[in-house]
Design a protein around this motif. Structure first.
Motif, PDB file in Angstrom:
ATOM      1  N   ALA A  94      52.680  33.477  40.243  1.00  0.00           N
ATOM      2  CA  ALA A  94      52.337  34.842  39.844  1.00  0.00           C
ATOM      3  C   ALA A  94      51.926  35.687  41.047  1.00  0.00           C
ATOM      4  CB  ALA A  94      51.219  34.824  38.808  1.00  0.00           C
ATOM      5  N   GLN A  95      51.327  35.068  42.044  1.00  0.00           N
ATOM      6  CA  GLN A  95      50.958  35.807  43.250  1.00  0.00           C
ATOM      7  C   GLN A  95      52.172  36.374  43.952  1.00  0.00           C
ATOM      8  OE1 GLN A  95      48.309  32.575  45.010  1.00  0.00           O
ATOM      9  NE2 GLN A  95      47.222  34.408  45.676  1.00  0.00           N
ATOM     10  N   ARG A  96      53.330  35.760  43.744  1.00  0.00           N
ATOM     11  CA  ARG A  96      54.548  36.133  44.462  1.00  0.00           C
ATOM     12  C   ARG A  96      55.497  36.976  43.612  1.00  0.00           C
ATOM     13  NH1 ARG A  96      52.273  31.674  46.193  1.00  0.00           N
ATOM     14  NH2 ARG A  96      52.537  30.963  48.355  1.00  0.00           N
ATOM     15  N   CYS A  97      55.080  37.303  42.391  1.00  0.00           N
ATOM     16  CA  CYS A  97      55.961  38.022  41.473  1.00  0.00           C
ATOM     17  C   CYS A  97      55.488  39.453  41.241  1.00  0.00           C
ATOM     18  CB  CYS A  97      56.043  37.274  40.137  1.00  0.00           C
ATOM     19  SG  CYS A  97      57.001  35.732  40.239  1.00  0.00           S
ATOM     20  N   ASP A  98      56.424  40.283  40.853  1.00  0.00           N
ATOM     21  CA  ASP A  98      56.134  41.681  40.526  1.00  0.00           C
ATOM     22  C   ASP A  98      55.764  41.856  39.063  1.00  0.00           C
ATOM     23  OD1 ASP A  98      57.171  43.141  43.096  1.00  0.00           O
ATOM     24  OD2 ASP A  98      58.773  41.727  42.546  1.00  0.00           O
ATOM     25  N   ILE A  99      56.374  41.034  38.211  1.00  0.00           N
ATOM     26  CA  ILE A  99      56.278  41.211  36.763  1.00  0.00           C
ATOM     27  C   ILE A  99      56.010  39.858  36.125  1.00  0.00           C
ATOM     28  CG2 ILE A  99      57.575  41.862  34.674  1.00  0.00           C
ATOM     29  CD1 ILE A  99      59.343  43.545  36.844  1.00  0.00           C
ATOM     30  N   LEU A 100      55.154  39.843  35.114  1.00  0.00           N
ATOM     31  CA  LEU A 100      54.945  38.645  34.300  1.00  0.00           C
ATOM     32  C   LEU A 100      55.132  39.019  32.837  1.00  0.00           C
ATOM     33  CD1 LEU A 100      52.244  35.902  34.716  1.00  0.00           C
ATOM     34  CD2 LEU A 100      52.786  36.794  32.449  1.00  0.00           C
ATOM     35  N   LEU A 101      55.989  38.282  32.151  1.00  0.00           N
ATOM     36  CA  LEU A 101      56.220  38.464  30.721  1.00  0.00           C
ATOM     37  C   LEU A 101      55.654  37.276  29.961  1.00  0.00           C
ATOM     38  CD1 LEU A 101      59.980  39.575  30.671  1.00  0.00           C
ATOM     39  CD2 LEU A 101      58.018  41.041  30.229  1.00  0.00           C
ATOM     40  N   GLU A 102      54.955  37.542  28.850  1.00  0.00           N
ATOM     41  CA  GLU A 102      54.453  36.436  28.020  1.00  0.00           C
ATOM     42  C   GLU A 102      54.374  36.885  26.580  1.00  0.00           C
ATOM     43  OE1 GLU A 102      51.404  36.049  26.358  1.00  0.00           O
ATOM     44  OE2 GLU A 102      50.248  37.776  27.079  1.00  0.00           O
ATOM     45  N   ASN A 103      54.543  35.911  25.659  1.00  0.00           N
ATOM     46  CA  ASN A 103      54.417  36.237  24.236  1.00  0.00           C
ATOM     47  C   ASN A 103      53.585  35.193  23.501  1.00  0.00           C
ATOM     48  OD1 ASN A 103      56.361  34.209  24.305  1.00  0.00           O
ATOM     49  ND2 ASN A 103      57.733  35.184  22.846  1.00  0.00           N
ATOM     50  N   TYR A 104      52.505  34.763  24.145  1.00  0.00           N
ATOM     51  CA  TYR A 104      51.545  33.869  23.502  1.00  0.00           C
ATOM     52  C   TYR A 104      50.670  34.669  22.528  1.00  0.00           C
ATOM     53  CZ  TYR A 104      52.704  29.982  26.573  1.00  0.00           C
ATOM     54  OH  TYR A 104      53.368  28.954  27.210  1.00  0.00           O
ATOM     55  N   LYS A 105      50.038  33.970  21.606  1.00  0.00           N
ATOM     56  CA  LYS A 105      49.097  34.623  20.703  1.00  0.00           C
ATOM     57  C   LYS A 105      47.982  35.280  21.514  1.00  0.00           C
ATOM     58  CE  LYS A 105      49.853  31.438  16.825  1.00  0.00           C
ATOM     59  NZ  LYS A 105      49.220  30.423  15.938  1.00  0.00           N
ATOM     60  N   VAL A 106      47.360  36.286  20.921  1.00  0.00           N
ATOM     61  CA  VAL A 106      46.279  37.000  21.612  1.00  0.00           C
ATOM     62  C   VAL A 106      45.219  36.002  22.080  1.00  0.00           C
ATOM     63  CG1 VAL A 106      44.409  38.664  21.322  1.00  0.00           C
ATOM     64  CG2 VAL A 106      46.663  39.138  20.347  1.00  0.00           C
ATOM     65  N   GLY A 107      44.918  36.037  23.363  1.00  0.00           N
ATOM     66  CA  GLY A 107      43.928  35.131  23.944  1.00  0.00           C
ATOM     67  C   GLY A 107      44.456  33.749  24.254  1.00  0.00           C
ATOM     68  N   GLY A 108      45.721  33.480  23.934  1.00  0.00           N
ATOM     69  CA  GLY A 108      46.260  32.135  24.100  1.00  0.00           C
ATOM     70  C   GLY A 108      46.322  31.657  25.536  1.00  0.00           C
ATOM     71  N   LEU A 109      46.498  32.548  26.484  1.00  0.00           N
ATOM     72  CA  LEU A 109      46.592  32.146  27.884  1.00  0.00           C
ATOM     73  C   LEU A 109      45.249  32.190  28.607  1.00  0.00           C
ATOM     74  CD1 LEU A 109      49.982  33.783  28.980  1.00  0.00           C
ATOM     75  CD2 LEU A 109      49.497  31.361  28.567  1.00  0.00           C
ATOM     76  N   ALA A 110      44.254  32.794  27.980  1.00  0.00           N
ATOM     77  CA  ALA A 110      42.949  32.905  28.632  1.00  0.00           C
ATOM     78  C   ALA A 110      42.336  31.530  28.893  1.00  0.00           C
ATOM     79  CB  ALA A 110      42.001  33.753  27.786  1.00  0.00           C
ATOM     80  N   LYS A 111      42.540  30.607  27.966  1.00  0.00           N
ATOM     81  CA  LYS A 111      41.946  29.276  28.132  1.00  0.00           C
ATOM     82  C   LYS A 111      42.575  28.504  29.284  1.00  0.00           C
ATOM     83  CE  LYS A 111      44.860  27.361  24.436  1.00  0.00           C
ATOM     84  NZ  LYS A 111      44.837  26.706  23.095  1.00  0.00           N
ATOM     85  N   TYR A 112      43.728  28.982  29.747  1.00  0.00           N
ATOM     86  CA  TYR A 112      44.383  28.343  30.889  1.00  0.00           C
ATOM     87  C   TYR A 112      44.174  29.130  32.189  1.00  0.00           C
ATOM     88  CZ  TYR A 112      46.889  26.067  27.042  1.00  0.00           C
ATOM     89  OH  TYR A 112      47.216  25.378  25.888  1.00  0.00           O
ATOM     90  N   GLY A 113      43.424  30.217  32.099  1.00  0.00           N
ATOM     91  CA  GLY A 113      43.230  31.046  33.274  1.00  0.00           C
ATOM     92  C   GLY A 113      44.489  31.777  33.688  1.00  0.00           C
ATOM     93  N   LEU A 114      45.333  32.108  32.699  1.00  0.00           N
ATOM     94  CA  LEU A 114      46.607  32.763  32.986  1.00  0.00           C
ATOM     95  C   LEU A 114      46.733  34.108  32.271  1.00  0.00           C
ATOM     96  CD1 LEU A 114      48.967  29.643  32.708  1.00  0.00           C
ATOM     97  CD2 LEU A 114      47.957  30.640  34.774  1.00  0.00           C
ATOM     98  N   ASP A 115      45.622  34.626  31.746  1.00  0.00           N
ATOM     99  CA  ASP A 115      45.627  35.929  31.094  1.00  0.00           C
ATOM    100  C   ASP A 115      45.663  37.041  32.143  1.00  0.00           C
ATOM    101  OD1 ASP A 115      43.001  34.822  31.685  1.00  0.00           O
ATOM    102  OD2 ASP A 115      42.218  36.723  30.929  1.00  0.00           O
ATOM    103  N   TYR A 116      45.805  38.278  31.696  1.00  0.00           N
ATOM    104  CA  TYR A 116      45.945  39.385  32.628  1.00  0.00           C
ATOM    105  C   TYR A 116      44.735  39.521  33.544  1.00  0.00           C
ATOM    106  CZ  TYR A 116      46.141  44.116  34.487  1.00  0.00           C
ATOM    107  OH  TYR A 116      46.123  45.201  35.333  1.00  0.00           O
ATOM    108  N   ASP A 117      43.530  39.426  32.994  1.00  0.00           N
ATOM    109  CA  ASP A 117      42.334  39.595  33.817  1.00  0.00           C
ATOM    110  C   ASP A 117      42.277  38.572  34.932  1.00  0.00           C
ATOM    111  OD1 ASP A 117      41.422  41.804  32.447  1.00  0.00           O
ATOM    112  OD2 ASP A 117      40.204  40.634  31.036  1.00  0.00           O
ATOM    113  N   ALA A 118      42.724  37.340  34.638  1.00  0.00           N
ATOM    114  CA  ALA A 118      42.719  36.302  35.673  1.00  0.00           C
ATOM    115  C   ALA A 118      43.810  36.538  36.708  1.00  0.00           C
ATOM    116  CB  ALA A 118      42.891  34.928  35.024  1.00  0.00           C
ATOM    117  N   ILE A 119      45.004  36.897  36.240  1.00  0.00           N
ATOM    118  CA  ILE A 119      46.130  37.051  37.159  1.00  0.00           C
ATOM    119  C   ILE A 119      45.958  38.265  38.061  1.00  0.00           C
ATOM    120  CG2 ILE A 119      48.623  37.442  37.317  1.00  0.00           C
ATOM    121  CD1 ILE A 119      47.835  34.592  36.511  1.00  0.00           C
ATOM    122  N   ARG A 120      45.395  39.353  37.530  1.00  0.00           N
ATOM    123  CA  ARG A 120      45.268  40.543  38.370  1.00  0.00           C
ATOM    124  C   ARG A 120      44.239  40.342  39.484  1.00  0.00           C
ATOM    125  NH1 ARG A 120      41.958  45.329  35.189  1.00  0.00           N
ATOM    126  NH2 ARG A 120      40.118  44.105  34.612  1.00  0.00           N
TER     127      ARG A 120
END
Length: 407
Positions: A94-120
């Protein structure tokens, strides 16, 4: 790489259709798309068959036609994001990409540290597009959403199908997953708008996109009909709510589509159909009049069109510039001279099938033509090359990750 987006890199964590449809369009436009899939299983649609792609010996591969329809042009890597090491790999990509697309349930990626707040935090310029059934907010936010249920909830099924009171009446979904497909297209336009914003400001952002919102948005004139009149539109079969005649009509050997869009076209149709009395009748003079008189006018038109074969009508009406067309099955679609002349089917080399055919992107760019070199990838086809090229991992390190079940 070629195409207008050849300078962009996309990390695609989406599955099924809406997200993959968006990333396929971005790939068609030249972006490098890295599709992240579950080890051993992959995208659910790989298994949504039959039919399945056949290998060079005529045997079914592991990839269903459904999967092939939405994943051309991408690189497939397998990463287990439930493992800490897998999460680390995704963050580094993600550090090397311009765009990230995801369609997990709301909050589904937060537990993996891959949500928007973490990635930004590690990539402030990232354009992070989240696709869900109902959006990140609202009383339904936590619900799962699939195309067919969204077509029902979003009103599309209330205006699609045979009119009430006629044989076969009742709710009908559209023959392809249009809520998913339209959401994918809105995702593309949203992402590209965000790219322009970033080019101007240096600022990335989060895009919140919902299937239900999309379905409501593209009700278009039908939604506006309701908002303007306060009356819910009803099913009208192939007929148009605001134009008459604009529907499938019978010929002596089947049906064809008649699409009279203005008063001049109606006059021409009447001349060809031998209905001069209708053309001269002030009750049918304008489209407003014809819509009001739909119930009396359409049976008269259908009685006339049923007297001759569809081919006769298509030839005569087309020559007079009255819009009309056949109602084709897909075999007829792909044999149509215009479809063939436009090259709507493209082929790419495939490691198992030899060649695979897909439907090309409908856009033609004069200065940055699209190329179709990468077939829908097999599961994990590019894991090694992506981890080596993007993250600098050695073959030994990659083998260790494979042994641990991370990839």
């Amino acid at each position: 790489m070629s195409g207008p987006l050849s300078h962009l890199k996309v990390l695609d964590l989406s599955r099924i259709l809406a997200g993959p449809w968006a990333s396929q369009v971005l790939a068609d436009f030249g972006a490098e798309v890295i599709k992240v899939e579950r080890p051993y299983k992959g995208d659910d649609t790989r298994h949504w068959g039959p039919p399945y792609l056949k290998d060079s010996e005529g045997q079914d591969t592991d990839d269903a036609a459904y999967y092939l329809s939405a994943n051309r042009g991408k690189k497939s890597i397998t990463v287990d994001i439930t493992q800490a090491t897998g999460q680390k790999l995704i963050r580094e990509l993600a550090q090397r990409c311009d765009i990230l697309l995801e369609n997990y349930k709301v909050g589904g990626l937060a537990k993996y540290g891959l949500d928007y707040d973490a990635i930004r935090q590690i990539n402030p310029r990232i354009i992070y597009c989240s696709i869900t059934g109902f959006g990140q907010t609202g009383p339904y936010a936590k619900r799962a959403g699939y195309d067919a249920m969204i077509q029902g909830m979003g009103g599309l099924m209330s205006i699609t199908g045979v009119p009430e009171g006629q044989p076969g009446a009742g709710p009908q979904k559209v023959g392809v997953a249009v809520a998913d497909l339209m959401t994918g297209m809105y995702a593309v336009s949203g992402v590209l708008a965000a790219v322009i914003h970033r080019d101007q400001t240096g600022e990335g952002q989060h895009i919140d996109l919902a299937l239900l919102d999309t379905q409501v948005a593209w009700l278009a004139n039908q939604a506006q009909n309701y908002l303007t009149s306060g009356v819910s539109p009803e099913r009208q079969g192939t007929a148009h709510p605001n134009i008459v005649p604009y529907q499938a009509v019978p010929a002596s050997d089947g049906y064809f589509m008649l699409a009279v869009g203005n008063d001049s076209q109606f006059q021409k149709f009447c001349q060809i159909a031998g209905l001069d009395e209708l053309a001269a009748n002030p009750a049918y003079a304008t489209n407003r009049d014809r819509v009001k008189a739909r119930d009396t006018l359409v049976p008269l038109i259908e009685s006339a069109t049923a007297s001759k074969p569809a081919a006769w009508w298509l030839e005569q009406l087309s020559a007079a510039h009255v819009p009309c067309g056949p109602i084709n099955n897909l075999q007829q679609v792909f044999a149509d001279p215009q479809v063939m002349a436009r090259g709507m089917v493209v082929e790419q080399p495939h490691p198992q099938a030899g060649r695979v055919r897909t439907v090309r992107n409908p856009l033609e760019f004069s200065a940055s033509p699209l190329q179709y070199q990468q077939a829908p990838p097999t599961l994990g086809e590019h894991t090694q090359v992506v981890l080596e090229a993007e993250l600098g991992l050695s073959p030994g390190e990659i083998e260790d990750l494979r042994a641990q079940g991370v990839i």
